[in-house]
Design a protein around this motif. Sequence first.
Motif, PDB file in Angstrom:
ATOM      1  N   LYS A  68       0.908  -1.380  -0.062  1.00 36.54           N
ATOM      2  CA  LYS A  68       0.114   0.047   0.083  1.00 36.54           C
ATOM      3  C   LYS A  68       0.866   1.280  -0.051  1.00 36.54           C
ATOM      4  CE  LYS A  68      -3.991  -2.082   2.479  1.00 36.54           C
ATOM      5  NZ  LYS A  68      -4.704  -1.798   3.482  1.00 36.54           N
ATOM      6  N   MET A  69       0.416   2.310  -0.606  1.00 36.80           N
ATOM      7  CA  MET A  69       0.863   3.687  -0.264  1.00 36.80           C
ATOM      8  C   MET A  69       1.654   3.882   1.014  1.00 36.80           C
ATOM      9  SD  MET A  69      -0.753   7.264  -1.321  1.00 36.80           S
ATOM     10  CE  MET A  69      -2.165   7.093   0.181  1.00 36.80           C
ATOM     11  N   ARG A  83      -0.854  -2.904  -7.426  1.00 39.16           N
ATOM     12  CA  ARG A  83      -1.477  -1.686  -7.293  1.00 39.16           C
ATOM     13  C   ARG A  83      -1.084  -0.664  -8.106  1.00 39.16           C
ATOM     14  NH1 ARG A  83      -3.890  -2.202  -2.005  1.00 39.16           N
ATOM     15  NH2 ARG A  83      -3.204  -3.868  -0.905  1.00 39.16           N
ATOM     16  N   LYS A  86       5.373   2.179  -9.721  1.00 34.61           N
ATOM     17  CA  LYS A  86       5.444   3.599  -8.978  1.00 34.61           C
ATOM     18  C   LYS A  86       7.250   4.049  -9.179  1.00 34.61           C
ATOM     19  CE  LYS A  86       6.997   3.484  -4.446  1.00 34.61           C
ATOM     20  NZ  LYS A  86       7.048   3.394  -2.974  1.00 34.61           N
ATOM     21  N   THR A 112      -9.145   3.760  -6.633  1.00 40.39           N
ATOM     22  CA  THR A 112      -8.243   3.382  -5.430  1.00 40.39           C
ATOM     23  C   THR A 112      -7.445   2.292  -5.597  1.00 40.39           C
ATOM     24  OG1 THR A 112      -9.786   2.209  -4.388  1.00 40.39           O
ATOM     25  CG2 THR A 112     -10.267   4.533  -4.061  1.00 40.39           C
ATOM     26  N   GLU A 113      -6.287   2.163  -4.559  1.00 39.82           N
ATOM     27  CA  GLU A 113      -5.311   1.160  -4.800  1.00 39.82           C
ATOM     28  C   GLU A 113      -6.101  -0.219  -4.766  1.00 39.82           C
ATOM     29  OE1 GLU A 113      -1.378   2.223  -2.462  1.00 39.82           O
ATOM     30  OE2 GLU A 113      -3.223   2.327  -1.213  1.00 39.82           O
ATOM     31  N   ALA A 117      -6.207  -2.687  -8.082  1.00 42.18           N
ATOM     32  CA  ALA A 117      -5.224  -3.815  -7.790  1.00 42.18           C
ATOM     33  C   ALA A 117      -5.464  -4.961  -8.736  1.00 42.18           C
ATOM     34  CB  ALA A 117      -5.158  -4.000  -6.506  1.00 42.18           C
ATOM     35  N   ASP A 169      -1.659   8.417  -9.819  1.00 38.72           N
ATOM     36  CA  ASP A 169      -1.758   8.753  -8.337  1.00 38.72           C
ATOM     37  C   ASP A 169      -0.489   9.553  -7.889  1.00 38.72           C
ATOM     38  OD1 ASP A 169      -2.302   8.489  -5.630  1.00 38.72           O
ATOM     39  OD2 ASP A 169      -2.703   6.550  -5.711  1.00 38.72           O
TER      40      ASP A 169
END
Length: 758
Positions: A68-69, A83, A86, A112-113, A117, A169
Amino acid sequence: MRKQFILLLVLACWGAGTWGAVPHEKKYADYVNPLMGTLSEIQLSTGNTYPAIARPWGMNFWMPQTGKMGNGWAYVYDHYRLRGFKQTHQPSPWINDYGQFSIMPVVGNKITEEERASWFSHKAEIAKPYYYSVYLAEHDILTEITPTERAAFFRMTFPESDESRIVIDAFDRGSYIRILPEENKIIGYTTRNSGGVPQNFKNYFVILLDKPLEYYAVWKDGKLCEGKELTDNHVGAIIGFKTRRGEKIHARVASSFIGFEQAERNLEELGELDFDGVKAEGEKVWNKVLGVFEIEADLDQMRTFYSCLYRSVLFPRMFYEYGADGKPIHYSPYNGKILPGYLFTDTGFWDTFRCLFPLLNFAYPAMNAKIQEGLLNTYKESGFLPEWASPGHRGCMVGNNSASVVSDAILKDITPREYHLPLYEAMLATANSCHPKIKSTGRYGYEYYNKLGYVPYNVGIKESAARTLEYAYDDWCIAQVGKKLGRPQAEIDLYLKRSQNYRHLFDPEHNLMRGKNEDGTFQSPFNPLKWGDAFTEGNSWHYTWSVFHDVQGLIRLMGGNQNFVGMLDSVFQVPPLFDDSYYGGVIHEIREMQIMNMGNYAHGNQPIQHMIYLYNYAGEPWKAQYWLRQTMDRMYRPTPDGYCGDEDNGQTSAWYVFSSLGFYPVCPGSDQYVLGSPLIRKARIHLENGKEIVITASDNRADTPYVKELKLNGKTYGKNYLRYGDLQKGAVLNFRMDNKPDRKRGIGIQAYPYSYSE
C-alpha cells in the motif's frame, strides 16, 4: 550444388564470428535477477530489496508496487496483487520513499489502490535491470517499462474495451494534478516524503501519451471531481480510450525536483527512440557497466555475482539534472535552492564505507569523482558532510564514516585535486561538531570524545562504544589525508593519537570491547551477547573487530596471535545466543544471525562483514579462506530469498563481488586489499585506465577453498594482501586451489596486511 556451397559458406562465416564483422555482445544483464532479496518482511530480511528498474546510479527508479501507499515493503515476492507502477527513490524500507507517484493501466473507472489492484503471476513477469514486464490478469493488460536516468517509457497493451483507462496517483501528503487534453499530457507534483527535505520540496512529473485522450477526469481521495486541475492532500487523474484488442498505448514519463520546465527537459532523454530503442539502449548501458567484470564460474555463481554487481551500482543515486546549457544543476534538499554542480544521495555511509565505495574506487572511479564533488556540495549547502542522506540529512545509524568515504578517494587520487583541500576542511569541520537537529550527522558526543578519548556510556548518548570505535578509525583516515596534503605535523599527530582511542574501550578481562563510563570505569553489568546498548545492531562479539586501521594493535591488546585467533574462532563456536533487552524484542538482524547455523557470526549486518579476513593478520589465512567460502556458498543465492539480511545500498552485494574475486578492502584509506578465497574460476577486470586484471583459480571447486599458491605477474607471491597501485597497473593473478590448508603460506609477519602499529 552451388546453393549448398553458399549456404555452407554463410554458416562457416557466422560460426567464426565474422558475420557482418559485428562482434558478439556479451549480455551480462541477463544474469541479473532484480528480484533477488525481495522475499522479505519486517521480521526477517532476505535482502529487503525491490526490483529497481533503472539505469546505473539513475535519478529515478521504477518498480511494480504490491504494498500500500507509504509501505516501505513496496514489493514483496509472495504478494500476488499489483497496485501500480511507482517511480521510487527508496534506498531502504526503513528509510522509506520520497518523490513518488504511480501509473496503473486498468479497465473501468477503478481509482483507489484496492479497486485497481490486479492479480499477477511471476510466471508472467519479466524483470531485468533495464526492462520490466507483467501481465495484469484482472484487466487483461500487459504493462512494460524501460527507463533512462530521469525518464521512462511505458508500453501498455490493452484488450478490446470502451473503458480502457490509465490511473495516475500523485499520492497523499500534498499533491497536484493537471490534465492538458489538447496536448495528450498530464502534469503534477508529489510531496510525499519520509524526511530529509525542506518545506519547498516537490517532485514535478510530466506524462505524455501517444493517443488522444477520449476520457479524462481528476480525482481526490479516490472520488471523481469536476475540472482538469486539482490540488489537495491526495489527488490524481484518470484518462481513457476506446481500444481494440492488442492495441498498444505508449506513455513517456519524466520528473524533476526543480520544476515542470526541467521535467520537460528531462523527458528529452528518451530522444526520438521508440520503446524498443530505449530498451536496447538500456541493455547496452547495463552490459557495459556490468561488463567491467568478465567472470567465469558456475551458473548460479554467475547469476549471484552479476545480481550483486547490479545492486552495487544503483546507489548512491544521481540527484542532479542537466540545465538548458547542458551543465549539471540540482535542487538542494539541504537549503531548498537550485544550485550548480553534482549531487548524489540515498546511501548510508555506516553501511557503504566498508566496501561499496572502495568498489567504486576500484572499478568505477570516474563516477566516484562526481560523487566526491557532490559530497563537497553537501558540505557547502549544509555545513556538514552527509552520513545518511535520503535525500537530505537523515537521523539514522552512528559514526562519522564520511571521513572514510572522502579519504579513500583522495588517497587514491580519484577526487579531482581542486577538491582535496576543501574536502579535508569539510572532514575536520564534520569531525568536530554535530548537527543541531540530526545527531547522526557530524559526531554526536564529540566533546566527550575529544576530551576523554571515548564517548561515555552513562551520559545519555546511546550506542557509545560503536561511536567511539568508528570515530577512532575515521580519525586515522583524516590523518592520512593530512599527510598527503602536507598539513602541520601537530594536526596530523592529533588525529593519529585519536585513532588509538579504541584502546580505551578494550576490556582485558573479556578480551572484548566494552562501554566505559565518564569516570573511567567499565559499564556494569556487561553481557557480551547483548545487542545494541553500547553497540549498534550488534553485540561486543561483533564490534570488537572494528579497528580496521590497527589490527596488530588489537592483537597485542588480546595477548598475541594465538589469543586473537582463538577469539576469532569463538565467534563461530559460540552458539547463536543473544540478549535482546535493549530493543525489547528480537529485531530482524538478531533473527538472521540465529538461523544461519554459523554461531554468533552475523553476516546479515555490516559491522562484522570484514572480520573473517582478520585471520590474515595473525598468521592463519587458511581459516579466512574456509569461512569466506562457507559464507559465499551458504549465504548468497540468486533467488528471492538470496541474501542473509539487509542488502543495504550495495554494501552486502559489494562484499560478495570483492570476495568472489579473492580479495577485500578491510581498511579503506589504505592501499591494500586483504586476500581471501576466490570463488570464480577466471575473471578479467577492465579498468578505466585501460589496464586489465586477469585472475585465474585453477582446481577451483566447492571442496577446494584453500589457496595452495598465488602468483602475481608470474612470480610466486607470499603476502596476505595486494596493493591498489599494483593492480591498477594491470596484473595477472594465478591462484592454485586445494582441498587442504597450506599452513606454511602467509604465516610470517612480513606477509601481514597494514596496521598502524606496525
